[in-house]
Design a protein around this motif. Structure first.
Motif, PDB file in Angstrom:
ATOM      1  N   LEU A   9      68.081-104.230 -39.931  1.00 40.41           N
ATOM      2  CA  LEU A   9      66.764-104.491 -40.517  1.00 40.41           C
ATOM      3  C   LEU A   9      65.964-103.207 -40.370  1.00 40.41           C
ATOM      4  CD1 LEU A   9      64.662-106.425 -41.702  1.00 40.41           C
ATOM      5  CD2 LEU A   9      64.045-107.014 -39.351  1.00 40.41           C
ATOM      6  N   GLU A  10      65.489-102.710 -41.495  1.00 41.17           N
ATOM      7  CA  GLU A  10      64.765-101.444 -41.467  1.00 41.17           C
ATOM      8  C   GLU A  10      63.493-101.577 -42.295  1.00 41.17           C
ATOM      9  OE1 GLU A  10      65.395 -96.773 -42.730  1.00 41.17           O
ATOM     10  OE2 GLU A  10      66.895 -98.255 -43.305  1.00 41.17           O
ATOM     11  N   LEU A  11      62.388-101.218 -41.701  1.00 40.90           N
ATOM     12  CA  LEU A  11      61.129-101.182 -42.423  1.00 40.90           C
ATOM     13  C   LEU A  11      60.831 -99.724 -42.739  1.00 40.90           C
ATOM     14  CD1 LEU A  11      58.588-102.540 -43.533  1.00 40.90           C
ATOM     15  CD2 LEU A  11      57.569-102.285 -41.272  1.00 40.90           C
ATOM     16  N   LYS A  12      60.808 -99.415 -43.989  1.00 43.21           N
ATOM     17  CA  LYS A  12      60.530 -98.045 -44.418  1.00 43.21           C
ATOM     18  C   LYS A  12      59.016 -97.884 -44.516  1.00 43.21           C
ATOM     19  CE  LYS A  12      64.881 -97.645 -46.878  1.00 43.21           C
ATOM     20  NZ  LYS A  12      65.532 -97.334 -48.154  1.00 43.21           N
ATOM     21  N   ILE A  13      58.398 -97.729 -43.356  1.00 45.46           N
ATOM     22  CA  ILE A  13      56.944 -97.745 -43.277  1.00 45.46           C
ATOM     23  C   ILE A  13      56.291 -96.648 -44.109  1.00 45.46           C
ATOM     24  CG2 ILE A  13      56.674 -96.383 -41.171  1.00 45.46           C
ATOM     25  CD1 ILE A  13      54.719 -99.554 -42.096  1.00 45.46           C
ATOM     26  N   ASP A  14      56.896 -95.478 -44.180  1.00 49.81           N
ATOM     27  CA  ASP A  14      56.324 -94.416 -45.011  1.00 49.81           C
ATOM     28  C   ASP A  14      56.286 -94.828 -46.478  1.00 49.81           C
ATOM     29  OD1 ASP A  14      55.895 -92.793 -42.807  1.00 49.81           O
ATOM     30  OD2 ASP A  14      57.769 -91.679 -43.071  1.00 49.81           O
ATOM     31  N   GLU A  15      57.354 -95.475 -46.941  1.00 49.22           N
ATOM     32  CA  GLU A  15      57.396 -95.935 -48.320  1.00 49.22           C
ATOM     33  C   GLU A  15      56.412 -97.083 -48.558  1.00 49.22           C
ATOM     34  OE1 GLU A  15      60.066 -95.267 -46.511  1.00 49.22           O
ATOM     35  OE2 GLU A  15      61.468 -94.064 -47.670  1.00 49.22           O
ATOM     36  N   VAL A  16      56.281 -97.966 -47.562  1.00 53.33           N
ATOM     37  CA  VAL A  16      55.322 -99.067 -47.672  1.00 53.33           C
ATOM     38  C   VAL A  16      53.895 -98.509 -47.734  1.00 53.33           C
ATOM     39  CG1 VAL A  16      54.352-101.080 -46.489  1.00 53.33           C
ATOM     40  CG2 VAL A  16      56.836-100.771 -46.598  1.00 53.33           C
ATOM     41  N   ASN A  17      53.598 -97.539 -46.889  1.00 58.20           N
ATOM     42  CA  ASN A  17      52.277 -96.908 -46.913  1.00 58.20           C
ATOM     43  C   ASN A  17      52.023 -96.214 -48.245  1.00 58.20           C
ATOM     44  OD1 ASN A  17      51.658 -97.784 -44.344  1.00 58.20           O
ATOM     45  ND2 ASN A  17      52.255 -95.871 -43.362  1.00 58.20           N
ATOM     46  N   ALA A  18      53.021 -95.527 -48.745  1.00 63.62           N
ATOM     47  CA  ALA A  18      52.878 -94.856 -50.039  1.00 63.62           C
ATOM     48  C   ALA A  18      52.638 -95.872 -51.157  1.00 63.62           C
ATOM     49  CB  ALA A  18      54.110 -94.004 -50.338  1.00 63.62           C
ATOM     50  N   ALA A  19      53.317 -97.014 -51.098  1.00 64.46           N
ATOM     51  CA  ALA A  19      53.123 -98.071 -52.092  1.00 64.46           C
ATOM     52  C   ALA A  19      51.701 -98.618 -52.023  1.00 64.46           C
ATOM     53  CB  ALA A  19      54.140 -99.196 -51.875  1.00 64.46           C
ATOM     54  N   THR A  20      51.187 -98.760 -50.804  1.00 63.55           N
ATOM     55  CA  THR A  20      49.817 -99.252 -50.622  1.00 63.55           C
ATOM     56  C   THR A  20      48.822 -98.289 -51.256  1.00 63.55           C
ATOM     57  OG1 THR A  20      50.461-100.309 -48.552  1.00 63.55           O
ATOM     58  CG2 THR A  20      48.112 -99.957 -48.908  1.00 63.55           C
ATOM     59  N   ILE A  21      48.992 -97.011 -50.980  1.00 64.19           N
ATOM     60  CA  ILE A  21      48.078 -95.996 -51.515  1.00 64.19           C
ATOM     61  C   ILE A  21      48.183 -95.942 -53.035  1.00 64.19           C
ATOM     62  CG2 ILE A  21      47.626 -93.505 -51.597  1.00 64.19           C
ATOM     63  CD1 ILE A  21      48.481 -93.506 -48.559  1.00 64.19           C
ATOM     64  N   GLN A  22      49.389 -95.977 -53.553  1.00 62.88           N
ATOM     65  CA  GLN A  22      49.583 -95.957 -55.002  1.00 62.88           C
ATOM     66  C   GLN A  22      48.894 -97.152 -55.652  1.00 62.88           C
ATOM     67  OE1 GLN A  22      53.685 -95.802 -56.308  1.00 62.88           O
ATOM     68  NE2 GLN A  22      53.165 -96.631 -58.310  1.00 62.88           N
ATOM     69  N   ALA A  23      49.096 -98.338 -55.111  1.00 62.65           N
ATOM     70  CA  ALA A  23      48.484 -99.548 -55.679  1.00 62.65           C
ATOM     71  C   ALA A  23      46.965 -99.476 -55.593  1.00 62.65           C
ATOM     72  CB  ALA A  23      49.008-100.784 -54.954  1.00 62.65           C
ATOM     73  N   PHE A  24      46.447 -98.951 -54.491  1.00 58.19           N
ATOM     74  CA  PHE A  24      44.998 -98.827 -54.333  1.00 58.19           C
ATOM     75  C   PHE A  24      44.423 -97.872 -55.377  1.00 58.19           C
ATOM     76  CE2 PHE A  24      41.230 -96.753 -52.665  1.00 58.19           C
ATOM     77  CZ  PHE A  24      40.428 -97.855 -52.420  1.00 58.19           C
ATOM     78  N   ARG A  25      45.055 -96.725 -55.546  1.00 61.71           N
ATOM     79  CA  ARG A  25      44.563 -95.736 -56.518  1.00 61.71           C
ATOM     80  C   ARG A  25      44.601 -96.315 -57.940  1.00 61.71           C
ATOM     81  NH1 ARG A  25      43.885 -90.454 -54.812  1.00 61.71           N
ATOM     82  NH2 ARG A  25      44.246 -89.678 -56.919  1.00 61.71           N
ATOM     83  N   GLU A  26      45.689 -96.977 -58.295  1.00 58.75           N
ATOM     84  CA  GLU A  26      45.779 -97.584 -59.621  1.00 58.75           C
ATOM     85  C   GLU A  26      44.687 -98.634 -59.806  1.00 58.75           C
ATOM     86  OE1 GLU A  26      49.780 -99.013 -60.183  1.00 58.75           O
ATOM     87  OE2 GLU A  26      50.634 -97.008 -59.973  1.00 58.75           O
ATOM     88  N   THR A  27      44.433 -99.420 -58.766  1.00 57.04           N
ATOM     89  CA  THR A  27      43.377-100.429 -58.828  1.00 57.04           C
ATOM     90  C   THR A  27      42.018 -99.769 -59.013  1.00 57.04           C
ATOM     91  OG1 THR A  27      44.676-101.933 -57.459  1.00 57.04           O
ATOM     92  CG2 THR A  27      42.303-102.353 -57.590  1.00 57.04           C
ATOM     93  N   ALA A  28      41.778 -98.664 -58.340  1.00 57.90           N
ATOM     94  CA  ALA A  28      40.510 -97.955 -58.492  1.00 57.90           C
ATOM     95  C   ALA A  28      40.328 -97.458 -59.927  1.00 57.90           C
ATOM     96  CB  ALA A  28      40.430 -96.792 -57.502  1.00 57.90           C
ATOM     97  N   PHE A  29      41.379 -96.901 -60.524  1.00 59.64           N
ATOM     98  CA  PHE A  29      41.266 -96.427 -61.907  1.00 59.64           C
ATOM     99  C   PHE A  29      41.009 -97.587 -62.871  1.00 59.64           C
ATOM    100  CE2 PHE A  29      43.733 -92.728 -60.215  1.00 59.64           C
ATOM    101  CZ  PHE A  29      42.763 -91.769 -60.462  1.00 59.64           C
ATOM    102  N   ILE A  30      41.657 -98.708 -62.644  1.00 59.05           N
ATOM    103  CA  ILE A  30      41.429 -99.894 -63.485  1.00 59.05           C
ATOM    104  C   ILE A  30      39.997-100.391 -63.302  1.00 59.05           C
ATOM    105  CG2 ILE A  30      42.069-102.330 -63.788  1.00 59.05           C
ATOM    106  CD1 ILE A  30      44.992-101.367 -63.113  1.00 59.05           C
ATOM    107  N   THR A  31      39.506-100.372 -62.086  1.00 57.60           N
ATOM    108  CA  THR A  31      38.125-100.779 -61.819  1.00 57.60           C
ATOM    109  C   THR A  31      37.160 -99.865 -62.571  1.00 57.60           C
ATOM    110  OG1 THR A  31      38.766-101.639 -59.653  1.00 57.60           O
ATOM    111  CG2 THR A  31      36.421-101.203 -60.009  1.00 57.60           C
ATOM    112  N   GLY A  32      37.431 -98.582 -62.572  1.00 59.33           N
ATOM    113  CA  GLY A  32      36.595 -97.645 -63.319  1.00 59.33           C
ATOM    114  C   GLY A  32      36.567 -97.967 -64.808  1.00 59.33           C
ATOM    115  N   ARG A  33      37.716 -98.332 -65.352  1.00 61.98           N
ATOM    116  CA  ARG A  33      37.755 -98.728 -66.769  1.00 61.98           C
ATOM    117  C   ARG A  33      36.934 -99.997 -67.005  1.00 61.98           C
ATOM    118  NH1 ARG A  33      43.211 -97.021 -66.355  1.00 61.98           N
ATOM    119  NH2 ARG A  33      43.997 -99.147 -66.313  1.00 61.98           N
ATOM    120  N   GLU A  34      36.953-100.896 -66.033  1.00 63.14           N
ATOM    121  CA  GLU A  34      36.144-102.114 -66.152  1.00 63.14           C
ATOM    122  C   GLU A  34      34.650-101.793 -66.118  1.00 63.14           C
ATOM    123  OE1 GLU A  34      36.940-105.584 -66.680  1.00 63.14           O
ATOM    124  OE2 GLU A  34      38.578-104.366 -67.468  1.00 63.14           O
TER     125      GLU A  34
END
Length: 128
Positions: A9-34
């Motif tokens: 069982l392996e948690l790729k925490i760096d990849e999980v953190n990167a996914a969190t940041i990516q999703a947050f940034r995309e959400t921010a850009f979508i919010t700006g469009r709104e």
């Protein structure tokens, strides 16, 4: 006869953190469009009747987004009248204009959590 089964069982925490940041940034850009959508879409603003917020287009085009840290987003509209339009204004004569709080309206009309969760799940699905 001996059998051995191993499981890792392996948690790729760096990849999980990167996914969190990516999703947050995309959400921010979508919010700006709104925010921009609400500024440009005619609606019944209290005290204003049905209209958009665009007069010259400077407010709409002035929107800025910056990320002071990986999971923080700051929006600004650096035109001198942005606060008066958003919050409203009272004149010395006693008159005034009611605000047209486009950020509040946009955040009520979109489901930021759902937008983030969709982007986050997509980013997690890309982890190998």
């Amino acid at each position: 006869m001996n059998f051995s089964t191993d499981a890792t069982l392996e948690l790729k925490i760096d990849e999980v953190n990167a996914a969190t940041i990516q999703a947050f940034r995309e959400t921010a850009f979508i919010t700006g469009r709104e925010f921009t959508r609400v500024i440009t879409q005619p609606r019944g603003w209290d005290g204003w009747g049905v209209r958009d917020i665009v007069d010259t287009g400077q407010l709409r085009s002035s929107q800025q987004l910056r990320f002071p840290s990986p999971l923080a987003a700051e929006f600004s509209w650096p035109v001198e009248y942005a606060t008066e339009i958003h919050e409203g204004v009272t004149y010395r004569s006693g008159g005034g204009k009611k605000g047209r709080p486009w950020t509040t309206v946009a955040l009520k009309e979109m489901d930021v959590e759902e937008v983030f969760n969709e982007r986050y799940q997509a980013a997690l699905n890309n982890i190998k």
